[in-house]
Design a protein around this motif. Structure first.
Motif, PDB file in Angstrom:
ATOM      1  N   ASP A   1       0.863  -1.173   0.000  1.00 12.88           N
ATOM      2  CA  ASP A   1       0.000   0.000   0.000  1.00 12.88           C
ATOM      3  C   ASP A   1       0.905   1.231   0.000  1.00 12.88           C
ATOM      4  O   ASP A   1       1.358   1.695   1.045  1.00 12.88           O
ATOM      5  CB  ASP A   1      -0.902  -0.017   1.234  1.00 12.88           C
ATOM      6  N   PHE A   2       1.195   1.744  -1.180  1.00 11.73           N
ATOM      7  CA  PHE A   2       2.151   2.850  -1.315  1.00 11.73           C
ATOM      8  C   PHE A   2       1.664   4.126  -0.632  1.00 11.73           C
ATOM      9  O   PHE A   2       2.466   5.012  -0.340  1.00 11.73           O
ATOM     10  CB  PHE A   2       2.427   3.127  -2.793  1.00 11.73           C
ATOM     11  N   ALA A   3       0.369   4.227  -0.381  1.00 11.50           N
ATOM     12  CA  ALA A   3      -0.172   5.408   0.294  1.00 11.50           C
ATOM     13  C   ALA A   3       0.074   5.368   1.793  1.00 11.50           C
ATOM     14  O   ALA A   3      -0.256   6.323   2.495  1.00 11.50           O
ATOM     15  CB  ALA A   3      -1.668   5.528   0.019  1.00 11.50           C
ATOM     16  N   ARG A   4       0.647   4.283   2.285  1.00 13.63           N
ATOM     17  CA  ARG A   4       1.016   4.160   3.704  1.00 13.63           C
ATOM     18  C   ARG A   4       2.491   3.774   3.784  1.00 13.63           C
ATOM     19  O   ARG A   4       2.843   2.685   4.203  1.00 13.63           O
ATOM     20  CB  ARG A   4       0.151   3.110   4.407  1.00 13.63           C
ATOM     21  N   THR A   5       3.352   4.683   3.365  1.00 18.10           N
ATOM     22  CA  THR A   5       4.791   4.428   3.348  1.00 18.10           C
ATOM     23  C   THR A   5       5.461   5.160   4.504  1.00 18.10           C
ATOM     24  O   THR A   5       5.172   6.334   4.765  1.00 18.10           O
ATOM     25  CB  THR A   5       5.403   4.870   2.005  1.00 18.10           C
ATOM     26  N   PHE A   6       6.355   4.463   5.170  1.00 18.60           N
ATOM     27  CA  PHE A   6       7.129   5.008   6.288  1.00 18.60           C
ATOM     28  C   PHE A   6       8.610   4.914   5.925  1.00 18.60           C
ATOM     29  O   PHE A   6       9.057   3.889   5.404  1.00 18.60           O
ATOM     30  CB  PHE A   6       6.865   4.226   7.577  1.00 18.60           C
ATOM     31  N   ILE A   7       9.366   5.961   6.225  1.00 18.09           N
ATOM     32  CA  ILE A   7      10.812   5.952   6.006  1.00 18.09           C
ATOM     33  C   ILE A   7      11.482   5.750   7.357  1.00 18.09           C
ATOM     34  O   ILE A   7      11.213   6.488   8.308  1.00 18.09           O
ATOM     35  CB  ILE A   7      11.295   7.266   5.367  1.00 18.09           C
ATOM     36  N   SER A   8      12.347   4.748   7.454  1.00 14.73           N
ATOM     37  CA  SER A   8      12.962   4.417   8.747  1.00 14.73           C
ATOM     38  C   SER A   8      14.422   4.047   8.564  1.00 14.73           C
ATOM     39  O   SER A   8      14.898   3.833   7.446  1.00 14.73           O
ATOM     40  CB  SER A   8      12.216   3.250   9.407  1.00 14.73           C
TER      41      SER A   8
END
Length: 334
Positions: free
Chosen positions: A159-166
């Motif tokens: 789900d690209f609309a729920r992307t997190f950068i960590s």
């Protein structure tokens, strides 16, 4: 020719990375820094490596729960982009400790986890690693635009609309800078939507030592002297630790006050010599009115999430991370 001398070592990092007088670099076996025993596997997770930057030979390791591929029409999962640590000079997305963390995150959040390879210093000094991260997010944008024509795992499960950068350590530093690029529209990523970022044991620096750096306890996993050597070997030649990459609140750094950052999860191990920098980062953002969740881990060392990826503290971190990722669907009042 008379007077010529053979190249000699001018900088030695833990006996693993040696910078020679002619600018060349000799690398040793990093496995000596890793776990002595094999780490347990995490069942129920599929993974594979995909090239995202052919010219530099850079890959991303894609993880997803096996259940995500076995259920027809299953709900798509959030995407956790992850950058490994190593002070920008060491580390690899394929090393057992980083691999173990990503396996756990994919299984337990659950999520599609994308563990990104990037070029290391001193062969490739900063901002090379950040440039690679930006290239990766551009690749991810392309995957989102391709839809069913892109990588089949991502097309089916992400789900690209729920992307997190960590990221962890230097990877957390990298995650900060990429998030700022996205938030200031310097790095267009739509239809990918970055809805949060996660800094684990963030690797920040500064020309002046903080209290926790000046009076470090014995037995820390990352001594301040090594921190400073890593910055010396990774920053542009001649730069100080107040360079904007190292010190996001330094005299040369642009203000973050006008930047509409997504919600942040900042994880601070209190046994870390970089503790004051991590706590200060969260405090400065909160003072600016940013959405920041600070989670402190008493007695834990820098990089505990990967140094002991199956310990109780790592278990608790997975619960914290899962809550942060999934509360973005229905933001709670905090």
């Amino acid at each position: 020719m008379a007077g010529d001398t053979a190249p000699h070592v001018v900088e030695d990092l833990l006996g693993i990375v040696q910078l020679l007088s002619d600018g060349s670099v000799v690398r040793g076996d990093e496995s000596v820094l890793g776990p002595k025993e094999p780490l347990p596997d995490v069942p129920g997770v599929e993974w594979k490596d995909v090239v995202y930057h052919a010219a530099h030979g850079l890959r991303v390791r894609v993880y997803r729960p096996a259940s995500a591929s076995s259920v027809a029409g299953s709900v798509k999962l959030p995407v956790l982009v992850y950058f490994h640590g190593g002070g920008y000079c060491l580390g690899s997305f394929s090393q057992p400790t980083f691999h173990a963390f990503c396996l756990r995150a994919a299984a337990e959040l659950p999520a599609v986890v994308l563990s990104v390879q990037y070029r290391l210093a001193p062969e490739h000094r900063l901002p090379a690693a950040i440039d690679d991260g930006a290239q990766f997010l551009s690749w991810l944008r392309g995957q989102a635009e391709l839809g069913t024509g892109g990588d089949p795992w991502l097309a089916a499960s992400a789900d690209f609309a729920r992307t997190f950068i960590s990221g962890v350590s230097a990877g957390a530093n990298l995650a900060h800078h990429l998030t700022v690029q996205v938030a200031t529209a310097r790095l267009p990523v739509s239809p990918v939507r970055v809805v949060g970022y996660v800094l684990l044991s963030a690797f920040f620096g500064g020309a002046e030592r903080t209290a926790s750096e000046a009076d470090q306890p014995t037995g820390v996993t990352l001594p301040v002297e090594i921190c400073e050597q890593l910055w010396h070997m990774s920053l542009p030649v001649g730069a100080t630790r107040d360079h904007p990459v190292a010190n996001p609140f330094g005299p040369e750094s642009p203000s973050l006050a006008p930047v509409e950052l997504p919600p942040a999860l900042v994880v601070a191990p209190l046994g870390d010599v970089l503790r004051d920098r991590v706590l200060g980062y969260a405090a400065r953002l909160k003072d600016m009115g940013k959405d920041v969740e600070l989670v402190e881990f008493e007695g834990q060392q820098h990089g505990f999430s990967v140094l002991q990826p199956f310990a109780e503290a790592a278990d608790e971190l997975m619960r914290v991370l899962g809550r942060f990722v999934y509360q973005r669907d229905t933001p709670a009042e905090r």
